[in-house]
Design an enzyme around this catalytic site. Structure first.
Site, PDB file in Angstrom:
ATOM      1  N   ASP A 126       0.823  -1.213   0.000  1.00 53.12           N
ATOM      2  CA  ASP A 126       0.000   0.000   0.000  1.00 53.12           C
ATOM      3  C   ASP A 126       0.860   1.269   0.000  1.00 53.12           C
ATOM      4  O   ASP A 126       2.096   1.202   0.022  1.00 53.12           O
ATOM      5  CB  ASP A 126      -0.939  -0.052   1.231  1.00 53.12           C
ATOM      6  N   ASP A 183     -10.177   3.359  -3.708  1.00 54.71           N
ATOM      7  CA  ASP A 183     -10.858   2.165  -3.186  1.00 54.71           C
ATOM      8  C   ASP A 183     -12.287   2.017  -3.710  1.00 54.71           C
ATOM      9  O   ASP A 183     -13.045   2.981  -3.785  1.00 54.71           O
ATOM     10  CB  ASP A 183     -10.921   2.222  -1.653  1.00 54.71           C
TER      11      ASP A 183
HETATM   12  C1  GLA Z   1      -6.030   1.209   1.391  1.00 62.20           C
HETATM   13  C2  GLA Z   1      -6.153   0.193   0.248  1.00 62.20           C
HETATM   14  C3  GLA Z   1      -7.244  -0.798   0.572  1.00 62.20           C
HETATM   15  C4  GLA Z   1      -6.935  -1.504   1.891  1.00 62.20           C
HETATM   16  C5  GLA Z   1      -6.734  -0.477   3.006  1.00 62.20           C
HETATM   17  C6  GLA Z   1      -6.193  -1.119   4.269  1.00 62.20           C
HETATM   18  O1  GLA Z   1      -7.164   2.006   1.481  1.00 62.20           O
HETATM   19  O2  GLA Z   1      -6.390   0.846  -0.961  1.00 62.20           O
HETATM   20  O3  GLA Z   1      -7.388  -1.741  -0.459  1.00 62.20           O
HETATM   21  O4  GLA Z   1      -5.795  -2.297   1.730  1.00 62.20           O
HETATM   22  O5  GLA Z   1      -5.816   0.530   2.618  1.00 62.20           O
HETATM   23  O6  GLA Z   1      -6.004  -0.190   5.296  1.00 62.20           O
END
Ligand code: GLA
Length: 374
Positions: A126, A183
């Site tokens: 990430d 997301d």
């Molecule tokens: C980010 C990523 C998600 C998930 C969260 C976890 O938002 O894009 O897919 O992995 O972090 O905290």
């Protein structure tokens, strides 16, 4: 090792977020076998954020939270491997993970070795809390190198959400897939938005470094961490078909232990998975009906010379799509026609006088694997 087909699996985040533990992971892995998901091609069981203790141990190593993972990660990996599945974990390139747990910044080589010792096969990486002192390109290259040196074949899944023009540099890092957008949430608007965001970046995906459109929301029905409003069955079908045709990795995000029959049917659709897993791994392209962004036709050429073609109606009204065989690379003068069956309904489609026409309801799709016949 770079794979030429986009990965498939299940990930904890969309439904469970921080509510994860060993029991959930092992039972979900069992479910992948029992429900035929493994047979359909799903391979990776991925633990997302929130698995670690907030502090590293005396040797500077990451520590799985013993309250959630009482037997440690090697135990989880061994269990998953015995089922013939692969094990994925999560870390972050910035100063902390997105949920505030320890990241791998400046500890890339140590952490890659730790993951290798635990038997990890896949690392989602990430981008939260990036330090100002180092650019993202360098951070992802570091982990790419660390994974290459760690002594185990670990698939590198970059998750920088398309930030800092990820598409320009991600191919240099060794990543096998890269999150091209922010997301997903479990709503129609999110699905539609993520599809449209692919239009301009498609030339940067495919071929061993796949545009990851984020984990699937199929079957969430408004439940779980990104649950929100939920989608209709038809919208979930469109969502899954678009991810397949666009060659995105397929990481299931619902609670598979409790999925209904309709969800299972969508997630194991053989025609669509066959397109997504096509060995040639070619990039798809888009033709917009009337130049309308809400009416994309997605085309992908397949290894055996078939053409995958999907008509997607992202608009609010009915749509009459048409495309010529000529547009698809098959001139009328060749004497060939195009014919195939719709992936969900089995309904046949055949080019007439070199033209394919299909009517599609709003928020719905029609997808064909077309054969070129004499
Ligand atoms: C980010 C990523 C998600 C998930 C969260 C976890 O938002 O894009 O897919 O992995 O972090 O905290």
């Amino acid at each position: 090792m770079i794979k030429n087909i986009p990965p498939m699996g299940w990930n904890t985040w969309n439904t469970f977020a921080e509510n994860i533990n060993e029991e959930l992971i092992l039972r979900s892995a069992d479910t992948m076998i029992a429900t035929g998901l493994k047979d359909a091609g799903y391979e990776y069981v991925v633990i997302d954020d929130c698995w670690a203790l907030k502090e590293r141990d005396g040797k500077g190593r990451l520590v799985p939270d013993p309250a959630k993972f009482p037997h440690g990660m090697k135990y989880v990996a061994d269990y998953i491997h015995k089922l013939g599945l692969k094990f994925g974990m999560y870390s972050c390139a910035g100063l902390m993970t997105c949920a505030g747990y320890p990241s791998s910044f400046d500890r890339e080589f140590l952490d890659a070795e730790t993951f290798a010792e635990w038997g990890v096969d896949f690392l989602k990486y990430d981008y939260c809390f990036k330090p100002a002192s180092v650019d993202g390109t360098t951070l992802y290259r570091r982990m790419g190198l660390a994974l290459a040196k760690c002594g185990r074949d670990i698939l590198f899944s970059a998750c920088s959400w398309g930030a800092d023009e990820t598409h320009r540099w991600i191919g240099t890092t060794g990543a096998n897939m890269w999150r091209s957008t922010g997301d997903i949430v479990d709503t129609w608007d999110s699905v539609k938005d993520l599809i449209k965001k692919q239009y301009d970046i498609l030339p940067y995906g495919g071929m061993g470094c796949f545009n990851d459109m984020d984990m699937l929301i199929v079957g969430m029905h408004g439940k779980g961490h990104v649950g929100l409003k939920g989608c209709t069955e038809e919208e979930y079908r469109l969502h899954f078909a678009a991810w397949c045709l666009l060659g995105s990795p397929l990481m299931i995000g619902c609670d598979i232990r409790n999925m209904d029959e309709a969800t299972q049917k969508i997630l194991t659709n053989q025609t669509l998975i066959g397109i997504q897993q096509d060995a040639r791994g070619l990039r798809p392209y888009i033709v917009k009906q009337w130049g309308n962004d809400d009416l994309p036709m997605i085309v992908r050429y397949l290894e055996n010379g078939d053409i995958a073609l999907g008509f997607f109606n992202l608009s609010e009204g009915p749509a009459g799509f048409w495309i010529t065989a000529d547009d698809l690379g098959v001139p009328t003068i060749s004497g060939r026609t195009l014919t195939g069956e719709e992936a969900y309904t089995g309904q046949s489609l055949c080019s007439k006088n070199g033209v394919l026409t299909v009517d599609v309801r709003p928020h719905s799709c029609a997808v064909y694997r077309l054969r070129i016949v004499k």
